[in-house]
Design a protein around this motif. Structure first.
Motif, mmCIF file in Angstrom:
data_model
loop_
_atom_site.group_PDB
_atom_site.id
_atom_site.type_symbol
_atom_site.label_atom_id
_atom_site.label_comp_id
_atom_site.label_asym_id
_atom_site.label_seq_id
_atom_site.Cartn_x
_atom_site.Cartn_y
_atom_site.Cartn_z
ATOM 1 N N ALA A 7 0.986 8.961 -20.900
ATOM 2 C CA ALA A 7 0.537 10.338 -20.711
ATOM 3 C C ALA A 7 1.416 11.047 -19.689
ATOM 4 N N GLU A 8 1.827 10.334 -18.633
ATOM 5 C CA GLU A 8 2.691 10.914 -17.610
ATOM 6 C C GLU A 8 4.055 11.259 -18.194
ATOM 7 N N ARG A 9 4.613 10.379 -19.024
ATOM 8 C CA ARG A 9 5.895 10.654 -19.673
ATOM 9 C C ARG A 9 5.792 11.883 -20.556
ATOM 10 N N SER A 10 4.695 12.006 -21.238
ATOM 11 C CA SER A 10 4.486 13.160 -22.104
ATOM 12 C C SER A 10 4.470 14.446 -21.282
ATOM 13 N N THR A 11 3.794 14.423 -20.147
ATOM 14 C CA THR A 11 3.733 15.582 -19.263
ATOM 15 C C THR A 11 5.118 15.908 -18.726
ATOM 16 N N GLN A 12 5.855 14.896 -18.343
ATOM 17 C CA GLN A 12 7.210 15.120 -17.831
ATOM 18 C C GLN A 12 8.103 15.730 -18.901
ATOM 19 N N SER A 13 7.978 15.259 -20.129
ATOM 20 C CA SER A 13 8.822 15.812 -21.187
ATOM 21 C C SER A 13 8.451 17.261 -21.490
ATOM 22 N N VAL A 14 7.173 17.587 -21.389
ATOM 23 C CA VAL A 14 6.746 18.975 -21.586
ATOM 24 C C VAL A 14 7.335 19.854 -20.493
ATOM 25 N N PHE A 15 7.290 19.403 -19.245
ATOM 26 C CA PHE A 15 7.861 20.173 -18.140
ATOM 27 C C PHE A 15 9.375 20.301 -18.287
ATOM 28 N N ALA A 16 10.030 19.238 -18.724
ATOM 29 C CA ALA A 16 11.485 19.288 -18.912
ATOM 30 C C ALA A 16 11.860 20.288 -20.002
ATOM 31 N N LYS A 17 11.111 20.288 -21.088
ATOM 32 C CA LYS A 17 11.377 21.247 -22.171
ATOM 33 C C LYS A 17 11.137 22.673 -21.697
#
Length: 176
Positions: A31-41
């Motif tokens: 879930a944390e990786r998913s959040t990080q990828s959303v912020f990166a995008k």
């Protein structure tokens, strides 16, 4: 019979647990990786929008705003894939406003960031030409000599030789 039913229940619960684990329901790292990828995008989208804004200001001949937007981009998004394009936009603004010193310094920064690319070498050559325009022949001479001695691009080396020849011809005509 009863024992068989308990085994089935444990089996179904085990499969359900593995299924949920596979889709990240119980795994906080996924879930944390998913959040990080959303912020990166989202960060990349914001950077792209800022770059588009800088280009629009340049097209509208609002050079001050374009320069400030480019500088903001370079501060906010270091290492972004569009850094080179932003620096080129910044150089175009400096060229249009006649800020030769800023143009020379920006082209040197492009070269320092991308020294092993054709575009980086072209920027190095452009910085040398800008120094000639400012009357700093000593700095331009060093740049052109460096290009001739250390470059892998024969086209850019030939251009640097041509610039040196022109400097020598102009220098001789000044001395007469």
């Amino acid at each position: 019979m009863r024992q068989n039913s308990n085994i089935r229940k444990c089996f179904v619960l085990g499969i359900l647990f593995l299924f949920c684990l596979g889709f990240g329901v119980f795994h906080p790292l996924l879930a944390e990786r998913s959040t990080q990828s959303v912020f990166a995008k989202e960060r990349d989208k914001q950077a792209d929008l800022l770059y588009q804004k800088a280009k629009e200001f340049l097209e509208d001949r609002n050079h001050y705003q374009s320069v400030e937007t480019c500088k903001s981009f370079l501060i906010l998004y270091p290492g972004h894939p569009k850094t080179r394009e932003v620096r080129k936009t910044l150089s175009a603004n400096y060229r249009m406003t006649g800020d030769i010193l800023a143009l020379a310094e920006n082209e040197l920064k492009i070269y320092k960031e991308f020294p092993n690319t054709e575009e980086g070498l072209e920027s190095y050559l452009l910085s040398g030409k800008a120094y000639v325009r400012m009357g700093r022949e000593d700095k331009a001479y060093q740049i052109f000599q460096d290009i001739i001695k250390n470059t892998y691009s024969s086209k850019i080396a030939q251009e640097a030789e041509l610039e040196l020849t022109q400097m020598e011809i102009l220098g001789e005509s000044k001395n007469k």
